[in-house]
Design an enzyme around this catalytic site. Sequence first.
Site, short mmCIF file in Angstrom:
data_model
loop_
_atom_site.label_atom_id
_atom_site.label_comp_id
_atom_site.label_asym_id
_atom_site.label_seq_id
_atom_site.Cartn_x
_atom_site.Cartn_y
_atom_site.Cartn_z
N ILE A 196 4.56 -7.56 7.57
CA ILE A 196 4.73 -7.04 8.92
C ILE A 196 4.03 -7.97 9.90
CG2 ILE A 196 4.33 -5.09 10.47
CD1 ILE A 196 4.28 -3.28 8.02
N GLU B 146 5.84 -7.14 -2.52
CA GLU B 146 5.24 -5.82 -2.30
C GLU B 146 6.24 -4.68 -2.36
OE1 GLU B 146 2.16 -8.61 -0.58
OE2 GLU B 146 4.34 -8.48 -0.61
N GLU C 77 -4.08 -4.80 19.96
CA GLU C 77 -4.22 -5.00 18.52
C GLU C 77 -5.15 -3.94 17.93
OE1 GLU C 77 -2.72 -6.74 16.44
OE2 GLU C 77 -1.84 -8.50 17.40
#
Length: 496
Positions: free
Chosen positions: A174, A239, A295
């Site tokens: 991501i 993953e 963030e």
Amino acid sequence: MVIHMNNRTDIRDLRTAIEFLRSQKGQYVETDVEVNPQAELSGVYRYVGAGGTVMRPTTIEGPAMMFNKIKGFDDARVIIGLLASRKRVGMLFGCEPDRLGWLLHDCVDHAVAPVVVDGPAICQEVVHLATDPDFDLNKLVPAPTNTPTDAGPYITLGMCYATHPDTGESDVTIHRMCIQSKDELSIFLQPGSRHIGAMAERAEELGQNLPISISIGVDPAIEITACFEPPTTPLGFNELSIAGALREHPVELVKCKTVNENAIANAEYVIEGEIITGRRIVEDQNSHTGFAMPEFPGYSGRASNETWLIKVHAVTHRKHPIMQTCIGPSDEHLNMAGIPTEASIIGMIEKALPGKLKNVYAHRSGCGKYMVILQVAKNVHTDEGKQRQAALLAFSAFPELKNVILVDDDVDLFDSDDVLWAMNTRFQGDKDIITIPGVRCHPLDPSSSPEYADSISDVGISCKTIYDCTVPFHLKEHFKRAAFLEVDPHKWIAEW
């Protein structure tokens, strides 16, 4: 449809996850009031349930929220906060919230590889080609901005899938991606920190573009497990196989329409394109605000002057699609980053010190990356000192970790008050602090800068610290908590 909590294999995509949450009191709400995706949507959810390091006031644990009417979009919906509650993640995974790290640790050891199915898949019910004259990402993808100063609309929960040009091994990660034009995205690839970045760097060395798919609105199991990092999942470890283990069924992929890559077959949206070799763009070239987006540490990140460029070839989606997004500093990011962190630490410590670790929690104030609390057991005198070995192993398991707090097994590591009680009654600063200066950590920590301290030589360098709040083994008898009579409070308060 009613999905029972103990059957985690019934959830396979975003829509079955939503249907499950509809049946759980307090876990899901929706609204038909129109919302502007530009800052307003995130502004609303800040009050409803963002949590995390979002500026107060914010609800610590609120429901996931669906916005059914998005300004500028006729057919799209947006859901936010699906994973912004550890309790809700536990429900979606059929697991008690305090055992999520152990569940994912087990899934890493029992990985189930993804499979490619014959297309077209449901993620390709509607196809928009970049060659169409009216193709425009800004009109096709309802990507929100978190704040008025964001560089532009951001895809925050895009599962980026690509294949290494040498090995042919694929992976999912991501990244923050900003819509820059009708057929261009910027993607922030932090050097050396993610597998897609390594693939792009190698493709550039070879003078090749890197095909990539971006799947949005997928099974929450994919969103969580995509956040694993080395050394638990080294380059070449896909993953998606951890998500396959969690659901006890392989993640299904489908071939993209316009690029030589696969995408998640039951995604709500898929963006197909290529990372262009030799091209870098300024992230805020349209807004000129100087900022990217908020963030995870709670601060707005500075816009990068060297984001990579994705040239988009197509957008495919389901009918009446659902855009999924998150607030950067919210508990949603915490859970996606923190639970895999816990699993990685469990794996490392269990191998070296089996049975000594009782539990681990990536604390919400550390945003899933900066701080963990380790609950350890001291059963014999030779266990003294092993708690500090466990802390060192945690740093090895997750290199971006900055602080470790050690507590005994009578302390509730998920209760911050109990942890701080241990710090205040079982800790002396001059003997129980261990510092490791000059270690690479994470560049988004604003204190990790030469401007902050002369001892910091470069952005991203930190002093890693262990706070040992455990009782020395030879003094355990002097630190027994007051023992109260065990009773059933329901006798006195029926609804307790």
